[in-house]
Design a protein around this motif. Structure first.
Motif, PDB file in Angstrom:
ATOM      1  N   PRO A 131       0.832  -1.223   0.000  1.00 43.04           N
ATOM      2  CA  PRO A 131       0.000   0.000   0.000  1.00 43.04           C
ATOM      3  C   PRO A 131       0.855   1.257   0.000  1.00 43.04           C
ATOM      4  O   PRO A 131       1.970   1.275   0.533  1.00 43.04           O
ATOM      5  CB  PRO A 131      -0.821  -0.134   1.289  1.00 43.04           C
ATOM      6  N   ALA A 132       0.354   2.303  -0.577  1.00 40.31           N
ATOM      7  CA  ALA A 132       1.120   3.543  -0.689  1.00 40.31           C
ATOM      8  C   ALA A 132       1.492   4.105   0.673  1.00 40.31           C
ATOM      9  O   ALA A 132       2.554   4.707   0.837  1.00 40.31           O
ATOM     10  CB  ALA A 132       0.321   4.579  -1.496  1.00 40.31           C
ATOM     11  N   ALA A 133       0.638   3.900   1.685  1.00 40.75           N
ATOM     12  CA  ALA A 133       0.920   4.441   3.020  1.00 40.75           C
ATOM     13  C   ALA A 133       2.043   3.687   3.718  1.00 40.75           C
ATOM     14  O   ALA A 133       2.582   4.190   4.707  1.00 40.75           O
ATOM     15  CB  ALA A 133      -0.340   4.410   3.872  1.00 40.75           C
ATOM     16  N   CYS A 134       2.403   2.503   3.247  1.00 37.73           N
ATOM     17  CA  CYS A 134       3.435   1.686   3.897  1.00 37.73           C
ATOM     18  C   CYS A 134       4.745   1.664   3.118  1.00 37.73           C
ATOM     19  O   CYS A 134       5.649   0.902   3.478  1.00 37.73           O
ATOM     20  CB  CYS A 134       2.929   0.253   4.085  1.00 37.73           C
ATOM     21  N   ARG A 135       4.871   2.451   2.065  1.00 34.37           N
ATOM     22  CA  ARG A 135       6.077   2.424   1.245  1.00 34.37           C
ATOM     23  C   ARG A 135       7.137   3.366   1.823  1.00 34.37           C
ATOM     24  O   ARG A 135       6.845   4.519   2.121  1.00 34.37           O
ATOM     25  CB  ARG A 135       5.755   2.824  -0.193  1.00 34.37           C
ATOM     26  N   TRP A 136       8.324   2.840   1.975  1.00 33.74           N
ATOM     27  CA  TRP A 136       9.481   3.602   2.452  1.00 33.74           C
ATOM     28  C   TRP A 136      10.647   3.363   1.505  1.00 33.74           C
ATOM     29  O   TRP A 136      10.684   2.358   0.788  1.00 33.74           O
ATOM     30  CB  TRP A 136       9.874   3.164   3.858  1.00 33.74           C
ATOM     31  N   HIS A 137      11.590   4.273   1.486  1.00 36.40           N
ATOM     32  CA  HIS A 137      12.830   4.065   0.752  1.00 36.40           C
ATOM     33  C   HIS A 137      13.977   4.661   1.551  1.00 36.40           C
ATOM     34  O   HIS A 137      13.777   5.544   2.391  1.00 36.40           O
ATOM     35  CB  HIS A 137      12.757   4.675  -0.657  1.00 36.40           C
ATOM     36  N   VAL A 138      15.163   4.149   1.295  1.00 38.55           N
ATOM     37  CA  VAL A 138      16.370   4.580   1.996  1.00 38.55           C
ATOM     38  C   VAL A 138      17.277   5.275   1.005  1.00 38.55           C
ATOM     39  O   VAL A 138      17.584   4.726  -0.060  1.00 38.55           O
ATOM     40  CB  VAL A 138      17.091   3.384   2.644  1.00 38.55           C
ATOM     41  N   SER A 139      17.678   6.484   1.334  1.00 38.01           N
ATOM     42  CA  SER A 139      18.577   7.274   0.493  1.00 38.01           C
ATOM     43  C   SER A 139      19.689   7.848   1.360  1.00 38.01           C
ATOM     44  O   SER A 139      19.414   8.556   2.336  1.00 38.01           O
ATOM     45  CB  SER A 139      17.810   8.402  -0.208  1.00 38.01           C
ATOM     46  N   SER A 140      20.930   7.496   1.014  1.00 37.22           N
ATOM     47  CA  SER A 140      22.107   7.966   1.748  1.00 37.22           C
ATOM     48  C   SER A 140      22.023   7.623   3.226  1.00 37.22           C
ATOM     49  O   SER A 140      22.423   8.398   4.091  1.00 37.22           O
ATOM     50  CB  SER A 140      22.289   9.484   1.572  1.00 37.22           C
ATOM     51  N   GLY A 141      21.472   6.451   3.513  1.00 33.01           N
ATOM     52  CA  GLY A 141      21.388   6.002   4.895  1.00 33.01           C
ATOM     53  C   GLY A 141      20.249   6.592   5.688  1.00 33.01           C
ATOM     54  O   GLY A 141      20.132   6.311   6.876  1.00 33.01           O
ATOM     55  N   ILE A 142      19.383   7.411   5.069  1.00 30.25           N
ATOM     56  CA  ILE A 142      18.257   8.041   5.744  1.00 30.25           C
ATOM     57  C   ILE A 142      16.970   7.446   5.178  1.00 30.25           C
ATOM     58  O   ILE A 142      16.807   7.337   3.956  1.00 30.25           O
ATOM     59  CB  ILE A 142      18.257   9.569   5.565  1.00 30.25           C
ATOM     60  N   ALA A 143      16.051   7.057   6.063  1.00 34.82           N
ATOM     61  CA  ALA A 143      14.778   6.476   5.647  1.00 34.82           C
ATOM     62  C   ALA A 143      13.751   7.577   5.434  1.00 34.82           C
ATOM     63  O   ALA A 143      13.659   8.521   6.228  1.00 34.82           O
ATOM     64  CB  ALA A 143      14.289   5.483   6.690  1.00 34.82           C
ATOM     65  N   HIS A 144      12.979   7.448   4.350  1.00 39.02           N
ATOM     66  CA  HIS A 144      11.959   8.433   4.004  1.00 39.02           C
ATOM     67  C   HIS A 144      10.625   7.712   3.813  1.00 39.02           C
ATOM     68  O   HIS A 144      10.569   6.677   3.129  1.00 39.02           O
ATOM     69  CB  HIS A 144      12.328   9.182   2.727  1.00 39.02           C
TER      70      HIS A 144
END
Length: 303
Positions: free
Chosen positions: A83-96
């Protein structure tokens, strides 16, 4: 023109290991960011690996743009199945908390934790939660994981209120939610044998905090909660250096050794009364009630 000049001027494709001018081509090998086994610290990686204290499954701690950290499932999942509300990604060691446009994403562990109610799990993630529940059962059967004790049902006002499993601690005028009872909060420093220090923060001979009943209000600009007061372990009366020791989660011995490396991330979670309502208790712990001075039945202080 001499014949030797034609030999030097002929058009010959250069070797794959050399450039057009004959200089060697050196391509450094790709290496992933890892921590040496004999390194002094284990916190040089982007995500700190751990296990969920409720289900025993592997998780990865990542820092966010805010102060609060987040627990993510260690594997990526197709974005179309999340689901869109549960999507996360990690960029440069920081979670968004959003997707990065790719076909893969990360999910928070809280969304698939088997210890949580199944009704809170999105339908798309029910299969993953079921697989984690099977793994939790295997860990329990193998003796590798012991689930935390749950408060027994009964008419008495919550037994967990006598000793909160996850107390609310106030230090440096900020409230945090601890991961363990106050007397079981463990130092995160690495010992000489490269193990985690077993010493507690509440060591004998060190000043202790005070259990108080303070108004159970939400953050600034929010409405008050239904409960009138809540039990908080207050450390604001301690010296500043002592509060910093608790915030860094170091025992007194390692607090005096600034060169000691940390083996784990501090377990403090910024307290949000709207999301952590299940950890709010309206009674003081049993030791505070049994050993309090006469005439001071409870202390109601300012947050």
């Amino acid at each position: 023109m001499l014949a030797g000049s034609f030999a030097r001027m002929r058009s010959t494709p250069p070797s794959s290991a050399r450039r057009w001018d004959g200089s060697p081509v050196t391509v450094p090998p790709r290496r992933s960011l890892r921590v040496a086994c004999d390194g002094t610290s284990r916190l040089l990686r982007c995500g700190q690996v751990g296990r969920c204290r409720d289900c025993g499954n592997r998780i990865e701690w990542y820092h966010r743009s805010t102060e609060q950290s987040v627990r993510l499932h260690p594997h990526e999942l197709p974005s179309a199945r999340v689901p869109a509300a549960c999507r996360w990604h990690v960029s440069s060691g920081i979670a968004h908390p959003a997707e990065d446009g790719s076909g893969w994403c990360r999910v928070p562990h809280a969304a698939v934790c088997p210890a949580r109610e199944a009704s809170r799990v999105p339908p798309q993630l029910v299969g993953l939660r079921r697989a984690l529940a099977v793994n939790t059962r295997r860990l329990i059967d193998a003796g590798a994981f012991t689930p935390p004790a749950r408060p027994a049902d009964g008419p008495v006002e919550g037994r967990a209120a006598c000793r909160p499993a996850r107390p609310i601690v106030q230090m440096l005028y900020v409230r945090y939610l601890a991961a363990h009872p106050v007397d079981e909060i463990q130092c995160v420093t690495q010992t000489r044998r490269r193990h985690r220090c077993p010493s507690p923060l509440l060591a004998p001979g060190t000043p202790a905090g005070i259990w108080r009943l303070i108004p159970a209000t939400a953050a600034a600009g929010q409405l008050a909660l239904p409960a009138e007061v809540m039990a908080v372990y207050d450390l604001t009366t301690l010296p500043y250096a002592e509060q910093m020791r608790w915030r860094a989660q170091h025992c007194p011995q390692h607090a005096a050794t600034p060169t000691a490396a940390d083996l784990a991330v501090a377990d403090w979670t910024p307290f949000d009364p709207l999301h952590h309502g299940e950890h709010i208790h309206t009674r003081l712990p049993a030791p505070a009630r049994h050993h309090r001075p006469v005439g001071r039945s409870r202390e109601v202080g300012r947050p």
